[in-house]
Design an enzyme around this catalytic site. Structure first.
Site, PDB file in Angstrom:
ATOM      1  N   SER A   1       4.300  -3.587  10.120  1.00 57.88           N
ATOM      2  CA  SER A   1       6.142  -3.962  10.304  1.00 57.88           C
ATOM      3  C   SER A   1       6.626  -5.074   9.059  1.00 57.88           C
ATOM      4  O   SER A   1       7.845  -5.166  10.382  1.00 57.88           O
ATOM      5  CB  SER A   1       6.239  -3.262  11.644  1.00 57.88           C
ATOM      6  OG  SER A   1       5.698  -1.787  12.322  1.00 57.88           O
TER       7      SER A   1
ATOM      8  N   ASN B   1       1.238  -1.324  -0.131  1.00 51.27           N
ATOM      9  CA  ASN B   1       0.170  -0.181  -0.128  1.00 51.27           C
ATOM     10  C   ASN B   1       0.851   1.150  -0.501  1.00 51.27           C
ATOM     11  O   ASN B   1       1.721   1.637   1.223  1.00 51.27           O
ATOM     12  CB  ASN B   1      -0.938  -0.247   1.312  1.00 51.27           C
ATOM     13  CG  ASN B   1      -1.514   1.156   2.050  1.00 51.27           C
ATOM     14  OD1 ASN B   1      -1.713   2.174   0.713  1.00 51.27           O
ATOM     15  ND2 ASN B   1      -2.140   1.321   2.289  1.00 51.27           N
TER      16      ASN B   1
ATOM     17  N   HIS C   1      -9.228   0.071   5.841  1.00 50.34           N
ATOM     18  CA  HIS C   1      -7.298   0.146   5.858  1.00 50.34           C
ATOM     19  C   HIS C   1      -7.556   0.949   7.741  1.00 50.34           C
ATOM     20  O   HIS C   1      -8.011   1.967   7.954  1.00 50.34           O
ATOM     21  CB  HIS C   1      -6.851   1.172   5.568  1.00 50.34           C
ATOM     22  CG  HIS C   1      -5.214   0.939   5.841  1.00 50.34           C
ATOM     23  ND1 HIS C   1      -4.576   2.513   6.316  1.00 50.34           N
ATOM     24  CD2 HIS C   1      -4.130   0.107   5.354  1.00 50.34           C
ATOM     25  CE1 HIS C   1      -3.372   1.420   6.801  1.00 50.34           C
ATOM     26  NE2 HIS C   1      -3.467   0.574   5.908  1.00 50.34           N
TER      27      HIS C   1
ATOM     28  N   GLU D   1      -4.122  -7.116  10.546  1.00 54.81           N
ATOM     29  CA  GLU D   1      -3.273  -5.496  10.423  1.00 54.81           C
ATOM     30  C   GLU D   1      -3.807  -4.579  11.791  1.00 54.81           C
ATOM     31  O   GLU D   1      -4.309  -4.274  12.091  1.00 54.81           O
ATOM     32  CB  GLU D   1      -3.863  -4.481   9.011  1.00 54.81           C
ATOM     33  CG  GLU D   1      -2.592  -4.636   8.169  1.00 54.81           C
ATOM     34  CD  GLU D   1      -2.389  -3.690   7.160  1.00 54.81           C
ATOM     35  OE1 GLU D   1      -1.433  -3.854   6.177  1.00 54.81           O
ATOM     36  OE2 GLU D   1      -3.652  -2.728   6.828  1.00 54.81           O
TER      37      GLU D   1
ATOM     38  N   GLU E   1      -6.203   3.006   8.712  1.00 56.04           N
ATOM     39  CA  GLU E   1      -6.027   5.041   8.650  1.00 56.04           C
ATOM     40  C   GLU E   1      -7.138   4.953   8.123  1.00 56.04           C
ATOM     41  O   GLU E   1      -7.681   6.085   8.566  1.00 56.04           O
ATOM     42  CB  GLU E   1      -4.766   4.623   7.983  1.00 56.04           C
ATOM     43  CG  GLU E   1      -3.076   4.692   8.517  1.00 56.04           C
ATOM     44  CD  GLU E   1      -1.776   4.723   7.656  1.00 56.04           C
ATOM     45  OE1 GLU E   1      -2.213   4.870   6.120  1.00 56.04           O
ATOM     46  OE2 GLU E   1      -1.101   4.015   8.433  1.00 56.04           O
TER      47      GLU E   1
ATOM     48  N   GLY F   1       3.120   1.400  10.960  1.00 55.27           N
ATOM     49  CA  GLY F   1       3.259   2.253  10.642  1.00 55.27           C
ATOM     50  C   GLY F   1       4.505   2.856  11.320  1.00 55.27           C
ATOM     51  O   GLY F   1       5.733   2.246  12.563  1.00 55.27           O
TER      52      GLY F   1
ATOM     53  N   LYS G   1      -0.480   3.906   0.309  1.00 59.83           N
ATOM     54  CA  LYS G   1      -0.249   5.122   0.939  1.00 59.83           C
ATOM     55  C   LYS G   1      -1.166   6.373   0.389  1.00 59.83           C
ATOM     56  O   LYS G   1      -0.583   6.815  -0.999  1.00 59.83           O
ATOM     57  CB  LYS G   1       0.059   5.364   2.564  1.00 59.83           C
ATOM     58  CG  LYS G   1       0.072   3.420   3.454  1.00 59.83           C
ATOM     59  CD  LYS G   1       0.720   3.868   4.720  1.00 59.83           C
ATOM     60  CE  LYS G   1       0.397   2.716   5.136  1.00 59.83           C
ATOM     61  NZ  LYS G   1       0.914   2.464   6.926  1.00 59.83           N
TER      62      LYS G   1
HETATM   63  P1  PGA Z   1       3.782  -0.713   7.486  1.00 62.68           P
HETATM   64  O1  PGA Z   1       2.679  -0.141   7.523  1.00 62.68           O
HETATM   65  O2  PGA Z   1       4.208  -1.899   6.858  1.00 62.68           O
HETATM   66  O3  PGA Z   1       4.017   0.313   7.240  1.00 62.68           O
HETATM   67  O4  PGA Z   1       3.815  -0.805   8.990  1.00 62.68           O
HETATM   68  C1  PGA Z   1       1.697  -1.409   6.643  1.00 62.68           C
HETATM   69  C2  PGA Z   1      -0.223  -1.052   6.173  1.00 62.68           C
HETATM   70  O5  PGA Z   1      -0.789   0.055   6.918  1.00 62.68           O
HETATM   71  O6  PGA Z   1      -0.878  -2.228   5.664  1.00 62.68           O
END
Ligand code: PGA
Length: 257
Positions: free
Chosen positions: A218, A13, A101, A173, A103, A179, A15
């Site tokens: 992560s 992703n 997601h 997730e 976020e 993040g 983002k």
């Molecule tokens: P990250 O993000 O691998 O940077 O932790 C994962 C995600 O939000 O899909």
């Protein structure tokens, strides 16, 4: 190689990070770097920002890299300023849509009901649909993670028809793992939560066998293969560690090794 599926699912992703040109350069490089990997072993997908989708779909051979959107509105058109509809995504050639997601849920206040509307619209319009679920740090602290995941799954997938199940992929997730401030998850814990997601699918809908459950949060070059090797993990969904295309290629290869 993975257990339930003969191939491993790996995606990223982007983002709100790459411009149109950066996306196209990234996809060109990813196609070249992974050209030797048979797609019978790998389902590879990338979710660029909306403004890069049209050019990305024109440039990329989607039998090699599936292009997806990071969100989608449930109506085909209407007075929904700033939103993007299913017919707009069909028009540019997107095959996959991500819904729910963390976020979107945390920052933009998306509820489980909104996620369900988006999921049903995505399925109706024929998109492969990646549904994200995950407990918060508070859920983990108070021991309510199982309930949270069950609620998210039951509502997100409410009224999915029998024939649409093959369009569903789930990404687990945990919010506390995603993040810049994310904490790496213990692979054994991840495996247990994936098993719980499958049990919830089976109990609530009588269905779970063909739904890939991917892990995200992560993921990096060091932990990817240990996460992916877990019996209940069908693939990985990656943010930061995949935005550098060489690093993403290394992660893919570490999983397939
Ligand atoms: P990250 O993000 O691998 O940077 O932790 C994962 C995600 O939000 O899909």
């Amino acid at each position: 190689m993975n257990k339930r599926f003969s191939k491993v699912f790996v995606g990223t992703n982007h983002k709100m990070y790459k411009t149109n040109k950066q996306t196209l350069d990234y996809l060109r490089a990813l196609e070249e770097l992974t050209a030797d990997i048979p797609r019978s072993q790998l389902e590879l997908f990338v979710l660029p920002p909306y403004v890069a989708l049209a050019d990305a779909c024109r440039q990329v051979d989607q039998s090699l890299i599936t292009i997806g959107a990071q969100n989608m509105h449930w109506e085909e058109q209407g007075q929904f300023t700033g939103e993007i509809s299913p017919i707009m995504l069909q028009d540019v050639g997107v095959s996959l849509v991500m819904i729910g997601h963390a976020e979107r849920r945390q920052i933009f206040g998306e509820t489980d009901e909104m996620v369900n509307r988006r999921v049903l619209a995505s399925l109706r319009h024929g998109f492969q649909t990646l549904v994200c679920v995950g407990e918060t740090a508070d859920d983990k602290r108070y021991g309510t993670s199982h309930e949270r995941l069950a609620q998210q799954i039951k509502i997100a997938l409410h009224n999915v028809t029998q024939e649409a199940w093959k369009q569903i992929w789930v990404a687990y997730e945990p919010v506390w793992a995603i993040g810049d401030h994310g904490e790496e998850a213990d692979p054994v814990y991840v495996n247990q939560m994936h098993a719980h997601i499958r049990e919830t699918l089976a109990h609530s809908f009588g269905y779970n066998q063909d739904v890939p459950v991917l892990y995200g949060g992560s993921v990096n070059l060091t932990n990817a293969s240990e996460l992916n090797i877990q019996p209940e993990v069908d693939g990985l969904f990656i943010g930061r560690a995949a935005w550098d295309v060489d690093n993403f290629n290394k992660i893919i290869r570490s999983i397939l090794a």
